[in-house]
Design an enzyme around this catalytic site. Structure first.
Site, PDB file in Angstrom:
ATOM      1  N   GLY A  23       0.777  -1.239   0.000  1.00  0.00           N
ATOM      2  CA  GLY A  23       0.000   0.000   0.000  1.00  0.00           C
ATOM      3  C   GLY A  23       0.804   1.281   0.000  1.00  0.00           C
ATOM      4  O   GLY A  23       0.347   2.302   0.524  1.00  0.00           O
ATOM      5  N   LYS A  24       1.989   1.283  -0.615  1.00  0.00           N
ATOM      6  CA  LYS A  24       2.821   2.491  -0.619  1.00  0.00           C
ATOM      7  C   LYS A  24       2.182   3.639  -1.399  1.00  0.00           C
ATOM      8  O   LYS A  24       2.213   4.780  -0.958  1.00  0.00           O
ATOM      9  CB  LYS A  24       4.208   2.173  -1.192  1.00  0.00           C
ATOM     10  CG  LYS A  24       5.079   1.305  -0.312  1.00  0.00           C
ATOM     11  CD  LYS A  24       6.465   1.115  -0.907  1.00  0.00           C
ATOM     12  CE  LYS A  24       6.424   0.451  -2.259  1.00  0.00           C
ATOM     13  NZ  LYS A  24       5.876  -0.939  -2.196  1.00  0.00           N
ATOM     14  N   THR A  25       1.618   3.328  -2.570  1.00  0.00           N
ATOM     15  CA  THR A  25       1.003   4.385  -3.378  1.00  0.00           C
ATOM     16  C   THR A  25      -0.238   4.929  -2.682  1.00  0.00           C
ATOM     17  O   THR A  25      -0.460   6.152  -2.644  1.00  0.00           O
ATOM     18  CB  THR A  25       0.658   3.858  -4.781  1.00  0.00           C
ATOM     19  OG1 THR A  25       1.848   3.340  -5.398  1.00  0.00           O
ATOM     20  CG2 THR A  25       0.100   4.973  -5.659  1.00  0.00           C
ATOM     21  N   LYS A  46       9.104   9.599  -6.982  1.00  0.00           N
ATOM     22  CA  LYS A  46       9.260   8.142  -7.009  1.00  0.00           C
ATOM     23  C   LYS A  46      10.526   7.846  -7.800  1.00  0.00           C
ATOM     24  O   LYS A  46      10.504   7.869  -9.036  1.00  0.00           O
ATOM     25  CB  LYS A  46       8.042   7.466  -7.647  1.00  0.00           C
ATOM     26  CG  LYS A  46       8.062   5.943  -7.544  1.00  0.00           C
ATOM     27  CD  LYS A  46       6.750   5.353  -8.038  1.00  0.00           C
ATOM     28  CE  LYS A  46       6.756   3.843  -8.009  1.00  0.00           C
ATOM     29  NZ  LYS A  46       6.805   3.306  -6.626  1.00  0.00           N
ATOM     30  N   THR A  50       8.987   0.269 -11.938  1.00  0.00           N
ATOM     31  CA  THR A  50       9.095  -0.818 -12.912  1.00  0.00           C
ATOM     32  C   THR A  50       7.698  -1.200 -13.406  1.00  0.00           C
ATOM     33  O   THR A  50       6.691  -0.735 -12.881  1.00  0.00           O
ATOM     34  CB  THR A  50       9.796  -2.041 -12.294  1.00  0.00           C
ATOM     35  OG1 THR A  50       8.997  -2.548 -11.219  1.00  0.00           O
ATOM     36  CG2 THR A  50      11.172  -1.666 -11.773  1.00  0.00           C
ATOM     37  N   GLU A 122       8.197   7.954  -2.633  1.00  0.00           N
ATOM     38  CA  GLU A 122       7.686   6.583  -2.608  1.00  0.00           C
ATOM     39  C   GLU A 122       8.745   5.606  -3.104  1.00  0.00           C
ATOM     40  O   GLU A 122       9.275   5.746  -4.207  1.00  0.00           O
ATOM     41  CB  GLU A 122       6.425   6.457  -3.470  1.00  0.00           C
ATOM     42  CG  GLU A 122       5.840   5.058  -3.444  1.00  0.00           C
ATOM     43  CD  GLU A 122       4.646   4.872  -4.372  1.00  0.00           C
ATOM     44  OE1 GLU A 122       4.254   3.706  -4.600  1.00  0.00           O
ATOM     45  OE2 GLU A 122       4.113   5.882  -4.885  1.00  0.00           O
ATOM     46  N   GLY A 123       9.035   4.613  -2.298  1.00  0.00           N
ATOM     47  CA  GLY A 123      10.005   3.600  -2.671  1.00  0.00           C
ATOM     48  C   GLY A 123       9.410   2.539  -3.585  1.00  0.00           C
ATOM     49  O   GLY A 123       8.279   2.655  -4.067  1.00  0.00           O
ATOM     50  N   ALA A 124      10.193   1.491  -3.817  1.00  0.00           N
ATOM     51  CA  ALA A 124       9.752   0.358  -4.638  1.00  0.00           C
ATOM     52  C   ALA A 124       9.884  -0.908  -3.796  1.00  0.00           C
ATOM     53  O   ALA A 124      10.958  -1.178  -3.242  1.00  0.00           O
ATOM     54  CB  ALA A 124      10.611   0.248  -5.897  1.00  0.00           C
ATOM     55  N   GLY A 125       8.804  -1.661  -3.684  1.00  0.00           N
ATOM     56  CA  GLY A 125       8.865  -2.896  -2.909  1.00  0.00           C
ATOM     57  C   GLY A 125       9.178  -2.640  -1.448  1.00  0.00           C
ATOM     58  O   GLY A 125       8.733  -1.654  -0.864  1.00  0.00           O
TER      59      GLY A 125
END
Length: 210
Positions: A23-25, A46, A50, A122-125
């Protein structure tokens, strides 16, 4: 627990999570709208996305929201999401021969920060998702010198995931808060996970309360 709005002026918050699809986004949008309601000019960044075919879906959606909340945020999508890759995998895998340059990311962060009072990154994973062989999402948080907002799930296994992620943040002396995204296994959360979490932590924060 969120502080007074003046605390967040000229600061950035890095939204990370225990894993992908936590739920980061959603959290990024919640924080953007929260700070905008507090009268702060918001911004969004961001570093890498990917699974991009034409436009980065998450980044483009969040940029539109950010511009609605803060017309001064005139950044282009390529500034907001500087690294875009097609394969839906960890950036290290999906980037192919592209080099993800931490200095480029720092420059983008500094530029975007000039367009807002508080920058949501916002990170990734999860924290240990690799961008380069020796560069992970958790390293970005440290390099950006920002506070982490850790989003944790409500599903079975969330206790382990939450404690491991917090341990990693503490090992790097990264300031953090964590918020539970009550969406998966939420009907069983109170019985399965909540008893330990309430006993272990002084206070629990829930994402839906932002």
């Amino acid at each position: 627990m969120l502080k007074e709005k003046d605390y967040y002026k000229n600061k950035s918050l890095f939204i990370t999570a225990t894993n992908t699809d936590v739920g980061k986004t959603y959290a990024s949008e919640k924080f953007l709208r929260y700070f905008a309601k507090q009268g702060l000019r918001v911004g969004y960044f961001k570093p890498c996305e990917t699974g991009v075919i034409d436009l980065p879906l998450d980044g483009n959606k969040m940029l539109k929201i950010t511009k609605e909340l803060n017309p001064d945020f005139t950044a282009h999508i390529n500034d907001v999401v500087p690294y875009q890759f097609k394969l839906p995998a960890a950036p290290y895998v999906s980037k192919g021969n592209t080099y993800i340059d931490i200095e480029v990311l720092k420059e983008k962060k500094e530029y975007l920060s000039t367009l807002c009072d508080v920058l949501i990154i916002e990170g990734a994973g999860g924290l240990m998702v690799p961008l380069e062989k020796n560069l992970f999402i958790i390293d970005l948080i440290k390099e950006f010198q920002t506070q982490a907002i850790l989003i944790t799930p409500s599903k079975l296994g969330s206790i382990n995931d939450t404690l491991l992620s917090i341990e990693a943040l503490k090992n790097r002396n990264i300031d953090y808060e964590f918020y539970i995204n009550l969406y998966e296994d939420k009907d069983s959360f109170e019985e399965v996970s909540l008893p330990f979490l309430e006993e272990y932590f002084d206070k629990l924060n829930y994402l839906h309360n932002i």
